[in-house]
Design a protein around this motif. Structure first.
Motif, PDB file in Angstrom:
ATOM      1  N   GLY A 160      -4.589  66.319 -30.238  1.00 49.76           N
ATOM      2  CA  GLY A 160      -4.255  67.145 -31.735  1.00 49.76           C
ATOM      3  C   GLY A 160      -2.955  66.660 -32.369  1.00 49.76           C
ATOM      4  N   ASP A 161      -2.629  67.306 -33.286  1.00 55.92           N
ATOM      5  CA  ASP A 161      -1.532  66.905 -34.196  1.00 55.92           C
ATOM      6  C   ASP A 161      -0.376  68.118 -34.200  1.00 55.92           C
ATOM      7  N   GLY A 162      -0.593  68.921 -33.217  1.00 51.08           N
ATOM      8  CA  GLY A 162       0.378  69.963 -33.037  1.00 51.08           C
ATOM      9  C   GLY A 162       0.524  70.988 -33.774  1.00 51.08           C
ATOM     10  N   ASN A 163      -0.444  71.190 -34.723  1.00 49.56           N
ATOM     11  CA  ASN A 163      -0.707  72.138 -35.833  1.00 49.56           C
ATOM     12  C   ASN A 163      -1.935  73.115 -35.709  1.00 49.56           C
ATOM     13  N   TRP A 164      -2.967  72.464 -35.014  1.00 47.95           N
ATOM     14  CA  TRP A 164      -4.230  73.121 -34.922  1.00 47.95           C
ATOM     15  C   TRP A 164      -4.973  72.852 -33.624  1.00 47.95           C
ATOM     16  N   LEU A 165      -5.559  73.876 -33.063  1.00 50.24           N
ATOM     17  CA  LEU A 165      -6.379  73.984 -31.864  1.00 50.24           C
ATOM     18  C   LEU A 165      -7.892  73.906 -32.292  1.00 50.24           C
ATOM     19  N   VAL A 166      -8.434  72.821 -32.120  1.00 49.38           N
ATOM     20  CA  VAL A 166      -9.927  72.639 -32.433  1.00 49.38           C
ATOM     21  C   VAL A 166     -10.508  72.491 -31.048  1.00 49.38           C
ATOM     22  N   TRP A 167     -11.444  73.811 -30.608  1.00 47.32           N
ATOM     23  CA  TRP A 167     -11.939  73.822 -29.384  1.00 47.32           C
ATOM     24  C   TRP A 167     -13.425  73.674 -29.457  1.00 47.32           C
ATOM     25  N   THR A 168     -13.898  72.683 -28.786  1.00 45.61           N
ATOM     26  CA  THR A 168     -15.412  72.349 -29.002  1.00 45.61           C
ATOM     27  C   THR A 168     -16.024  72.181 -27.568  1.00 45.61           C
ATOM     28  N   PRO A 169     -16.486  73.327 -26.986  1.00 45.55           N
ATOM     29  CA  PRO A 169     -16.922  73.496 -25.469  1.00 45.55           C
ATOM     30  C   PRO A 169     -17.994  72.541 -25.537  1.00 45.55           C
ATOM     31  N   PHE A 170     -19.015  72.021 -26.371  1.00 47.91           N
ATOM     32  CA  PHE A 170     -20.142  71.524 -26.164  1.00 47.91           C
ATOM     33  C   PHE A 170     -20.233  70.060 -26.749  1.00 47.91           C
ATOM     34  N   GLY A 171     -18.993  69.517 -27.061  1.00 47.28           N
ATOM     35  CA  GLY A 171     -18.690  68.292 -27.621  1.00 47.28           C
ATOM     36  C   GLY A 171     -18.109  68.251 -28.981  1.00 47.28           C
ATOM     37  N   TYR A 172     -17.430  67.422 -29.325  1.00 47.33           N
ATOM     38  CA  TYR A 172     -17.014  67.270 -30.706  1.00 47.33           C
ATOM     39  C   TYR A 172     -17.802  67.326 -31.692  1.00 47.33           C
ATOM     40  N   GLN A 173     -18.613  66.236 -31.868  1.00 48.99           N
ATOM     41  CA  GLN A 173     -19.849  65.816 -32.571  1.00 48.99           C
ATOM     42  C   GLN A 173     -21.103  66.421 -32.307  1.00 48.99           C
ATOM     43  N   TYR A 174     -21.712  67.169 -33.035  1.00 48.35           N
ATOM     44  CA  TYR A 174     -22.840  67.828 -32.843  1.00 48.35           C
ATOM     45  C   TYR A 174     -23.017  68.856 -32.020  1.00 48.35           C
ATOM     46  N   GLY A 175     -21.751  69.315 -31.271  1.00 50.05           N
ATOM     47  CA  GLY A 175     -21.557  70.351 -30.402  1.00 50.05           C
ATOM     48  C   GLY A 175     -22.055  71.803 -31.064  1.00 50.05           C
TER      49      GLY A 175
END
Length: 231
Positions: free
Chosen positions: A175-190
């Protein structure tokens, strides 16, 4: 993790959805969701939580995660790693560690609920630098103003300050230290595995059932029936 820039972002007040009781309305919302636009699907999920069964089962699923014991182990055999693990986990059940401040149970519940529902969850990392130490805290953002930008292959969020580009986890998992993006089923198409896609039509049908059941009870409870028959 890179040194955070500590920018300031403000989320926008959410909008609610009164309810969808048509097949066309549900299909339109899911069509937008499948293509990476989450405004109406996030609103629909908020409405779906009014359903007692959906609310109960999802709360049980999230509650089981929060109730599970958490064990923080040192990254390696060094004394410094052991001290860091103890600082995060605390000393026994009476003394909570820093993890309770960084990611309290309420944050875990919210992230897990949105992750299961839409296939992703978003939180801003807010850094506190008092007492000469950097302590991150997570602020969950409602995904209503998030969409997937296909030209940059990244999630974008609309804040009061403007459009914010979220980190691409497929290129930089830290990440970038500013945001948490949680994608439990995968980043793309999750997001295609989010529960909203499987439960939307069931939610609509349960609304029909309640409406028809109430109307039937109302009619059958009337004391007088009138009938018109052939002469």
């Amino acid at each position: 993790m890179p040194v955070p820039r500590r920018p300031s972002f403000t989320d926008i007040p959410i909008q609610t959805l009164a309810g969808v009781d048509t097949v066309g309305g549900i299909q339109s919302i899911l069509w937008e969701h499948d293509r990476g636009y989450f405004t109406t699907s996030a609103q629909l999920w908020d409405a779906m939580k009014r359903d007692d069964r959906i609310k109960g089962t999802t709360s049980t699923r999230v509650g089981a995660l929060v109730a599970a014991p958490l064990e923080i182990k040192p990254a390696n055999g060094k004394a410094r790693a052991a001290r860091a693990a103890k600082l995060l986990s605390g000393d026994g059940e009476d003394e909570h560690g820093l993890w309770e401040k960084i990611c309290p149970p309420a944050v875990v519940k919210s992230l897990s609920a949105w992750g299961n529902a839409l296939g992703f969850a978003l939180a801003q990392i807010i850094w506190q630098t008092s007492a000469g130490e950097w302590l991150p805290r997570l602020k969950v953002w409602h995904p209503q103003f998030v969409y997937f930008d296909w030209s940059e292959m990244r999630y974008m969020v609309i804040a009061r300050e403007g459009l914010v580009r979220l980190p691409r986890l497929d290129q930089d998992p830290m990440g970038d230290g500013n945001w948490l993006v949680w994608t439990p089923f995968g980043y793309q198409y999750g997001w295609l595995d989010g529960l909203v896609r499987a439960l939307a039509d069931k939610y609509m049908m349960r609304g029909w059932d309640y409406r028809d059941w109430a109307r039937s009870n109302e009619r059958q409870g009337m004391a007088t029936f009138g009938a018109r028959v052939p002469a």
